[in-house]
Design a protein around this motif. Sequence first.
Motif, short mmCIF file in Angstrom:
data_model
loop_
_atom_site.label_atom_id
_atom_site.label_comp_id
_atom_site.label_asym_id
_atom_site.label_seq_id
_atom_site.Cartn_x
_atom_site.Cartn_y
_atom_site.Cartn_z
N LYS A 1 14.49 -32.12 -4.39
CA LYS A 1 13.30 -31.33 -4.05
C LYS A 1 12.05 -32.20 -4.00
O LYS A 1 11.22 -32.06 -3.11
CB LYS A 1 13.12 -30.22 -5.09
N ALA B 1 12.03 -34.15 -0.84
CA ALA B 1 11.66 -33.31 0.30
C ALA B 1 10.15 -33.07 0.31
O ALA B 1 9.51 -33.11 1.37
CB ALA B 1 12.41 -31.98 0.23
N LYS B 2 9.62 -32.87 -0.87
CA LYS B 2 8.18 -32.65 -1.01
C LYS B 2 7.40 -33.88 -0.57
O LYS B 2 6.39 -33.81 0.11
CB LYS B 2 7.89 -32.32 -2.48
N MET C 1 7.28 -34.23 3.15
CA MET C 1 6.29 -33.30 3.70
C MET C 1 4.88 -33.84 3.48
O MET C 1 4.00 -33.70 4.34
CB MET C 1 6.47 -31.94 3.01
N VAL D 1 1.88 -34.30 6.26
CA VAL D 1 0.57 -33.66 6.10
C VAL D 1 -0.55 -34.71 6.09
O VAL D 1 -1.61 -34.52 6.70
CB VAL D 1 0.54 -32.82 4.80
N LEU E 1 -1.26 -35.85 9.55
CA LEU E 1 -2.03 -34.83 10.28
C LEU E 1 -3.49 -34.84 9.85
O LEU E 1 -4.40 -34.71 10.67
CB LEU E 1 -1.40 -33.44 10.03
N LYS F 1 -1.34 -28.27 6.13
CA LYS F 1 -0.07 -28.03 5.43
C LYS F 1 0.85 -27.12 6.24
O LYS F 1 2.05 -27.36 6.35
CB LYS F 1 -0.35 -27.43 4.05
N GLU F 2 0.26 -26.08 6.81
CA GLU F 2 1.07 -25.19 7.61
C GLU F 2 1.54 -25.90 8.87
O GLU F 2 2.70 -25.77 9.29
CB GLU F 2 0.26 -23.94 7.98
N LEU F 3 0.66 -26.68 9.47
CA LEU F 3 1.01 -27.44 10.67
C LEU F 3 2.12 -28.44 10.34
O LEU F 3 3.04 -28.66 11.13
CB LEU F 3 -0.22 -28.16 11.20
N LEU G 1 4.46 -28.07 8.11
CA LEU G 1 5.72 -27.33 8.03
C LEU G 1 6.27 -27.04 9.43
O LEU G 1 7.47 -27.19 9.68
CB LEU G 1 5.50 -26.02 7.27
N ILE G 2 5.37 -26.66 10.33
CA ILE G 2 5.78 -26.37 11.70
C ILE G 2 6.34 -27.61 12.39
O ILE G 2 7.44 -27.57 12.96
CB ILE G 2 4.58 -25.81 12.51
N ILE G 3 5.61 -28.71 12.33
CA ILE G 3 6.03 -29.94 13.00
C ILE G 3 7.35 -30.44 12.42
O ILE G 3 8.27 -30.81 13.15
CB ILE G 3 4.94 -31.02 12.85
N TRP G 4 7.44 -30.44 11.10
CA TRP G 4 8.64 -30.97 10.45
C TRP G 4 9.84 -30.06 10.71
O TRP G 4 10.92 -30.51 11.06
CB TRP G 4 8.35 -31.11 8.95
N GLY G 5 9.63 -28.77 10.54
CA GLY G 5 10.72 -27.81 10.78
C GLY G 5 11.17 -27.81 12.22
O GLY G 5 12.38 -27.81 12.50
#
Lengths: 217, 217
Positions: free
Chosen positions: B133, B136-137, B140, B144, B147, B163-165, B167-171
């Motif tokens: 975990k 993974a963090k 991320m 971030v 970005l 942070k939300e961006l 998640l979107i880019i990585w996912g």
Amino acid sequence: MAALSRKERERLRRQELILDVAEETINKHGFDGATMDEVAEKAEVAKGTLYIHFESKAHIYLAISERGSRKLNDQMAKVLTKDLSGLKMVENLGATYLNFIKENPQYYHAFNYYEGVVAETKSDPGGIMMKCKENAKEAMTYIVRALQIGMQDGSIDYSYDPKELGLIIWGASKGIINMVFLKQNSSEFELLNEVEFDLESIMQNFIHLVGTGLIKK
Amino acid sequence: MAALSRKERERLRRQELILDVAEETINKHGFDGATMDEVAEKAEVAKGTLYIHFESKAHIYLAISERGSRKLNDQMAKVLTKDLSGLKMVENLGATYLNFIKENPQYYHAFNYYEGVVAETKSDPGGIMMKCKENAKEAMTYIVRALQIGMQDGSIDYSYDPKELGLIIWGASKGIINMVFLKQNSSEFELLNEVEFDLESIMQNFIHLVGTGLIKK
DNA sequence: TTCAAAAAATGACTGATAGTCAATATGGCG
DNA sequence: CGCCATATTGACTATCAGTCATTTTTTGAA
């Protein structure tokens, strides 16, 4: 299509019953935690009966994945009949998928299982793997068609190849949803622990992102 | 950091050896096809020894996932030290991930395994799940940070939450890569059978898409 | 209606494999 | 050198997917 004999209908009915019970058991215990003994007991048949109808435990799970992908496709097909712009159709298809796996997390897991085994499966008794592939192909076809409609109606940039764009949009959506599911279903798996993410708003932002772009205006 | 005793070094060396062998065996046969008997034989230890060092077979696979994510993070960290615009950094991080799993498909599968079990794991002996975990963090965090750099240097639209961006880019990236891997590793799994897709060009198109947007200009 | 064949079902049993543990070996320290 | 702690061993146990000889049920022809 010729009507099935009563015997054939009975056979299919029995298979659906077993799948119903297996789906519930796997949903409750996970694939590894669910046993064929338990499935047989709950279906009120002998364990050997499971193997009369299905090749293996894995085969049952693939049959569950197939039925889930068939249900998803039915809902996606309905989107294509709506009077929407291409862009709105794509958005709707994404929302349809999101709602579908929110309501049916058991299928979400079954889809992941299918994706994990499809590459290494050599034989395909009963053609269940083929049916899963066809369902995946059909889903992609809906995405591509919506993009083509958008390119025709001016709501989507037609410099992209619709098939490649379809793969990008579909893959990206699944990746984002997967990541958020990981976050939500793991109480300690807080990727970014200050902000609580809502999948709806993330998908909205993703749609906005691919709609208008990332580069500063 | 205090130097480890010779005994402690020996213990860790033994664990790394077991992981090396387990990684090869699982890479060759798949997780289910690899047996603890085979791993023990190839590591030239008794089967009981595997359980002295690791909780279970699953625990070994999670340790493999952890070492893979640690290696990936090392490569991602290097990108952050380069003199690049934020946008170029994000692109580079994506390319780093892509190259990493192309060169190390065994880690790609181990990452998928980890994602599949993380939600349902209750206890965490040895803290291996926690380490996964954290890795993974950390990944991320690199996204971030890139970005944020891009939003500061003007190469990325700063109306987005980084942070939300992230998640979107990585996912999205992982979803697209996963989809192309499915296609390539399944000879019959031709999602769109007329066009041969190259992952590099798909990622380029994805980057272009999120850079400039989908809506027609 | 009866009978034979086919199909379906049964559940005890087999085989494979993860994981265990009592006994043994090795290492470290006083 | 002896004792205790640690590491290792590999035969053994437990679990569960899958099998199969036998039984039951269904079907169709005579």
